[in-house]
Enzyme design. Structure first.
Site, PDB file in Angstrom:
ATOM      1  N   LYS A   1       6.021 -45.305  49.325  1.00 56.16           N
ATOM      2  CA  LYS A   1       5.156 -44.167  49.653  1.00 56.16           C
ATOM      3  C   LYS A   1       5.251 -43.083  48.584  1.00 56.16           C
ATOM      4  CE  LYS A   1       6.810 -41.037  52.059  1.00 56.16           C
ATOM      5  NZ  LYS A   1       7.555 -39.755  51.871  1.00 56.16           N
TER       6      LYS A   1
ATOM      7  N   THR B   1       9.160 -35.350  52.369  1.00 49.12           N
ATOM      8  CA  THR B   1       8.609 -35.655  51.051  1.00 49.12           C
ATOM      9  C   THR B   1       7.130 -35.962  51.212  1.00 49.12           C
ATOM     10  OG1 THR B   1      10.703 -36.536  50.212  1.00 49.12           O
ATOM     11  CG2 THR B   1       8.697 -37.180  49.053  1.00 49.12           C
TER      12      THR B   1
ATOM     13  N   LYS C   1       9.899 -33.378  43.541  1.00 54.07           N
ATOM     14  CA  LYS C   1      10.475 -34.499  44.292  1.00 54.07           C
ATOM     15  C   LYS C   1       9.760 -35.807  43.946  1.00 54.07           C
ATOM     16  CE  LYS C   1      12.820 -36.911  47.174  1.00 54.07           C
ATOM     17  NZ  LYS C   1      12.727 -36.798  48.633  1.00 54.07           N
TER      18      LYS C   1
END
Length: 400
Positions: free
Chosen positions: A344, A165, A240
């Site tokens: 994150k 990701t 995502k």
């Protein structure tokens, strides 16, 4: 829509597609165990307007599909997600070569038959297709493009699939380095956490080289339940980040609700209780009650103060709440998706929003809460541990 493996191809990344796909992906973080005797109403029957994507065959890989698998597969990054993903490939009979900065994490896979190489460069050179599952953009770039990185060993006739990701800019940078060698590149971030990875129930959000997507499709089917092709590199990363931004905000709000309920005297066990009286006691995502209970009389048998009786009839039901809630009440946070990774992803999503001048005040506030949780040493706990940040705030003295 069948509950089997779904393979879809998105030609355009539009708001309708994004909303439909986002809703489908939340369940992959908390996969339900559904009793076989219940009949499921297809989700598609609830949609007023069908999403504009073309559905491919709904099936698991067949024997003929297995024969078409790339003969040598590399896997870089053997962590919470990478380890079970690689393990599923090995158990399916694939010839897998692995690498990880800490070699000891590769040992369980080696014992299952995996080969080991001492650098990403060597793995990419030895394999037809190399997968990479890294923790953050910096690691993803270093493993792909750094000294002894995959780009140094890859070349024409090979493929690189980054399932990490990362932000779109990072994905494009990696793709440029890989394609400069003559190899093919596919970004394929996954929706799902540790348990879906173990069960082979991940959702792949792919973009990039279509021919590589078709080549690795059988491998994605081994590791996941659904796969989507979203077009150009960057679209998979964006999808995502949108999904995880919403998920992180949901968990922060849920945490607030649990603590507020407890503060005003409500029983937290009742708030998150999710037990049926259909003959067995089991945890089920509350939204599924609306789909699987065949007779309204069975709902009426629930305790009047049970969330199944109340929450299941509203729009706020979500599998994540019913799966995470019971352990949160006990202040237990077994790691399925590390809190540091959720923060994150929020950071990257906020950066994406800023790049297109899209206000995201709710996500920004949630991000600050996850940062507080990290400052309290909760980085490696499950992201549901964000509730501890709110507890800490309650204990802080007021500022004058």
């Amino acid at each position: 829509m069948s509950l089997g493996k779904t393979h879809c191809c998105y030609n355009l990344l539009n708001s309708s597609n994004t909303a439909s796909l986002t809703m489908a992906m939340f369940s992959s973080f908390c996969p339900p165990q559904i009793p076989n005797h219940f009949s499921i109403t297809p989700i598609s029957s609830f949609l007023r307007k069908p999403p504009s994507f073309k559905a491919f065959s709904v099936q698991t890989p067949t024997a003929s599909t297995q024969d078409e698998l790339p003969s040598r597969i590399g896997f870089l990054g053997i962590g919470i997600m990478g380890s079970p993903m690689a393990q599923n490939l090995i158990k399916s009979g694939c010839d897998v070569t692995v690498w990880n900065r800490t070699k000891s994490k590769c040992d369980p896979l080696i014992s299952l038959g995996a080969k080991y190489k001492s650098s990403p460069e060597e793995v990419a050179a030895a394999c037809d297709v190399t997968f990479a599952m890294l923790a953050d953009p910096e690691s993803a770039v270093d493993v792909a493009c750094g000294k002894h990185g995959a780009a140094s060993g890859i070349g024409p006739g090979k493929g690189y699939v980054d399932v990490s990701t990362v932000d779109g800019a990072t994905s494009k940078l990696i793709g440029e380095h890989i394609k400069a060698t003559g190899a093919l590149f596919l970004e394929a971030p996954v929706s799902g956490s540790k348990k879906p990875a173990e069960d082979g129930h991940l959702i792949f959000l792919t973009a990039g080289d279509k021919s590589l997507y078709e080549t690795v499709a059988p491998l994605l089917d081994i590791m996941g339940k659904s796969r989507f092709f979203l077009g150009s590199v960057g679209n998979g990363a964006a999808m995502k980040l949108v999904v995880n931004m919403v998920m992180g905000s949901m968990m922060a709000s849920f945490s607030e609700g649990l603590l507020l309920g407890e503060k005003v005297g409500l029983d937290p066990d009742v708030i998150v209780e999710n037990k049926t009286k259909l003959g067995t006691k089991r945890f089920l995502p509350v939204f599924l009650v609306l789909l699987i209970v065949e007779n309204k009389k069975q709902l009426q048998k629930q305790e009047p103060n049970s969330p199944i009786y109340v929450i299941s009839q509203g729009a706020i039901s979500a599998p994540m709440f019913s799966m995470k809630g019971p352990s949160m009440v006990k202040s237990l946070y077994p790691t399925a998706f590390p809190l540091k990774h959720q923060q994150k992803d929020l950071r990257l999503a906020l950066g994406l929003a800023e790049s297109v001048s899209q206000p995201t005040p709710v996500a920004a506030a949630a991000n600050e809460l996850y940062k507080v949780a990290k400052s309290h040493g909760l980085s490696d706990h499950d992201f549901s541990a964000v509730i501890e940040a709110l507890k800490a705030k309650l204990q802080d003295p007021p500022e004058y």
